[in-house]
Design a protein around this motif. Structure first.
Motif, short mmCIF file in Angstrom:
data_model
loop_
_atom_site.label_atom_id
_atom_site.label_comp_id
_atom_site.label_asym_id
_atom_site.label_seq_id
_atom_site.Cartn_x
_atom_site.Cartn_y
_atom_site.Cartn_z
N ASP B 65 0.82 -1.21 0.00
CA ASP B 65 0.00 0.00 0.00
C ASP B 65 0.85 1.27 0.00
N PHE B 75 -0.23 9.02 1.73
CA PHE B 75 -1.43 8.27 1.38
C PHE B 75 -2.22 8.01 2.67
N HIS B 76 -3.44 7.49 2.54
CA HIS B 76 -4.31 7.35 3.70
C HIS B 76 -4.83 5.92 3.88
N LEU B 77 -4.93 5.52 5.15
CA LEU B 77 -5.44 4.18 5.48
C LEU B 77 -6.51 4.33 6.56
N LYS B 78 -7.32 3.29 6.69
CA LYS B 78 -8.34 3.30 7.73
C LYS B 78 -7.84 2.47 8.93
N SER B 95 -5.90 -4.68 2.32
CA SER B 95 -5.34 -3.48 1.67
C SER B 95 -6.21 -2.28 2.00
N GLY B 96 -5.56 -1.13 2.31
CA GLY B 96 -6.28 0.09 2.65
C GLY B 96 -6.54 0.25 4.14
N GLU B 97 -6.11 -0.80 4.92
CA GLU B 97 -6.33 -0.74 6.38
C GLU B 97 -5.00 -0.67 7.13
N THR B 126 -8.58 7.88 10.67
CA THR B 126 -7.94 7.96 9.36
C THR B 126 -6.45 8.26 9.57
#
Lengths: 404, 404
Positions: B65, B75-78, B95-97, B126
């Motif tokens: 990521d 970039f941003h993740l949760k 992915s994305g976490e 976030t």
């Protein structure tokens, strides 16, 4: 953070040392004083040896009687007394007489030398002597070692076999020593458990319990071991209690530098934190606090980092608290390979001495306990060096010389 | 007698070593095993670390990521979970976490790297990430230190802080160790008394009581101290009793070589005396006997000679009896002056280390205790040298390295 924002190990040592108080003094039987630090000067109350004594088994004589005699020109004396160890003759020896004497026995009045038994032949109280001796031969004079009133031992010495012997010979059966500091050790970490065969979830074995305990013992201090989860409230409560009852506190874990961390946060709340972060590898996240006038050493949670921090900062402090200035023996060895380092940072490299060479171990993490077991020494790379070239001399600190 | 009639120190060491038996084995809590000698091999029951764990405080993510991102291209993740030390996430990261993670906590399923807290900014679950990481970054893999089934410690090691840590981390709360040998020490000499301020007649203070007791302790063995007057009957009676109850016997006094002497005479009556007289200075009148299968070390009555004999012959033996092969660290130093010696004799010269130099002390008698206090090492002059030239390298044995 950059290295320049951290305290150098030398500065940190000075800050720590300046803050320490020396333990109280107590008097104990000499019998129990081995490996204690003496808190008095020892002025002898006796001469040692206490009298002129025979260094050999033989015969006390007047040296002048023997002059010019030899194996081919022997002479004869009359044996008038016999003294064993622990005995003393009441006679005053005259020319032409001999007194049989054991090693260590007092030289009789009138005699001034001892002829060794090997060079004599005795029959019916008549002694044949096959050699000549000079005045003082085979006599250990009174006070040869030291005299009454002599300073035979200074304050602050660690009492080993020889020191105990000289205190005894100076006439003392008791000795004043510094009390052993009592050290509370608080291991923090919610994940830590005592050794067992099956681990569950995030459990990790609390190996710091065993290392820090034995390291405190190796400094002749008395450890009290505790464990806490990572809770600021609980750690604060334990700090307050321990600092009342103990001479110093050592913690492991909770010393991260980049952000607030449990142990250092509590220390900052309760007292002064003059050191947090040192230019040392491994061992950067080291903290030192003063709380209620007591020293608090905050070590990393990683086993190897904690050990290095202990060796660099805590060890000398625990010795100093009991009045001992202890300097470990450093040796010079040649590096088996190039060792990179960074300017401005002191490195303690785990290594193994191999004759005149020293081999730095190849290690990654600061949690790798195996590297401490396989190594026997640190290579110390000072902050003003960028590394050590292959074959260059470097300073090596054998682990063994760290113990008192 | 001539030097050639004496046993060389090396031959004497071999005779002694070959005759020794190793102590029995017992199992004790690891908590009490510091400075004991391990009598088992340690095969780990666990991986260490037990799981992939975070080496930093930060966020567990999928490294992919982060690829090609940086401070200028974040970039941003949760943030889907938070795990402290001692905790474990039940989620599988996608992915994305990101999952917030403490140093030492297990890497969640699905994650393969940790981004340090310093390079992130979190608000309302976030996470802004200002860097990229590669797979495995800031992750200590399971078994990085050692794995289940690995031999982590060999038999015969002295247990120090690192060894205790590795045994604990391998899952053991108990350990098999060699029992400490029980050593009877018989100080002979009718003249000897315990320390006091006023000596009468031929009385001399029994300093050997304190030196030999503490030297036995320094070898991790248990001394039992006794004293006897110079009486063959009494010494024989005591020998018989002690050799029943103890693992070895050490005596001082009564070892003269030229003629019969109390202790050696008794030893010859009761058993074998393979060594009487060694080519060593100080310390020539050393004897070794085997009686009822037990070793008997017969040391000189003179304090310094007895200490040297102990260091050369007894120390290694007491270590070996508890399964430990202990090699003291020798160092090379340059002599500050010429030191004469005699071919065929090994000399142990009391000396003081001064940086890269070593200074031999000027001493006469072998009873001079002060010389042991003032020195910190022996210069060893082997039998094949006639002495050491001023400035020449010589072999130095620091007293400190003699202790285990």
């Amino acid at each position: 953070m950059f290295l320049s924002q951290f305290t150098t190990p030398d500065d940190a040592k000075k800050i720590i040392t300046d803050s320490l108080k020396t333990s109280a003094v107590e008097e104990i039987p000499l019998e129990k004083a081995y490996q204690r630090v003496i808190a008095q000067e020892v002025i002898s109350t006796l001469n040692s040896p206490p009298f002129d004594r025979s260094a050999m088994d033989g015969y006390a004589i007047l040296a002048e009687d023997s002059f010019s005699h030899s194996e081919t020109n022997p002479f004869h004396l009359k044996v008038v007394d016999r003294i064993g160890a622990g005995e003393k003759s009441n006679l005053k020896l005259k020319s032409g007489e001999a007194i049989k004497i054991a090693t260590g026995a007092p030289i009789p009045a009138g005699a001034n030398a001892v002829v060794m038994e090997e060079y004599t032949h005795e029959e019916d109280d008549t002694l044949e002597v096959l050699t000549s001796v000079v005045p003082g031969e085979n006599v250990s004079p009174a006070g040869e070692d030291f005299n009454k009133g002599d300073l035979v031992l200074k304050k602050g010495k660690l009492l080993g076999p020889a020191e105990l012997a000289i205190i005894a010979s100076a006439g003392f059966s008791k000795v004043k020593i510094f009390k052993k500091p009592k050290i509370a050790v608080l291991i923090t970490g919610s994940e830590l458990v005592m050794p067992k065969n099956i681990l569950e979830g995030a459990e990790v074995i609390n190996s710091n319990h065993f290392t820090i305990k034995s390291m405190v013992e190796s400094c002749l201090a008395i450890p009290k071991m505790l464990h806490s989860i990572d809770s600021a409230e609980l750690v604060e409560e334990i700090f307050e209690k321990l600092l009342d009852e103990y001479d110093a506190l050592i913690t492991t874990g909770g010393t991260a530098i980049s952000k607030g961390d449990v142990v250092v946060d509590v220390a900052e709340k309760l007292g002064d934190v003059p050191i947090h972060g040192v230019s040392l590898r491994p061992g950067k996240p080291f903290g030192f606090a003063q709380i209620h006038g007591k020293p608090v050493f905050m070590l990393s949670g990683f086993p190897v980092a904690a050990m290095v921090q202990f060796d660099v900062f805590v060890r000398q402090a625990l010795f100093k608290m009991q009045g001992l200035t202890f300097k470990p023996l450093l040796v010079q060895k040649k590096a088996t390979r190039k060792i990179p380092s960074t300017l401005g940072r002191t490195d303690y490299i785990r290594a193994k001495i191999e004759g005149q060479m020293v081999r730095p171990l190849k290690i990654k993490g600061s949690g790798i306990i195996k590297s401490m077991v396989e190594s026997d020494s640190y290579i110390i790379i000072p902050e003003n060096l960028e590394g050590i070239e292959k074959g260059a001399e470097c300073e090596v600190l054998p682990y063994h010389s760290l113990k008192a």
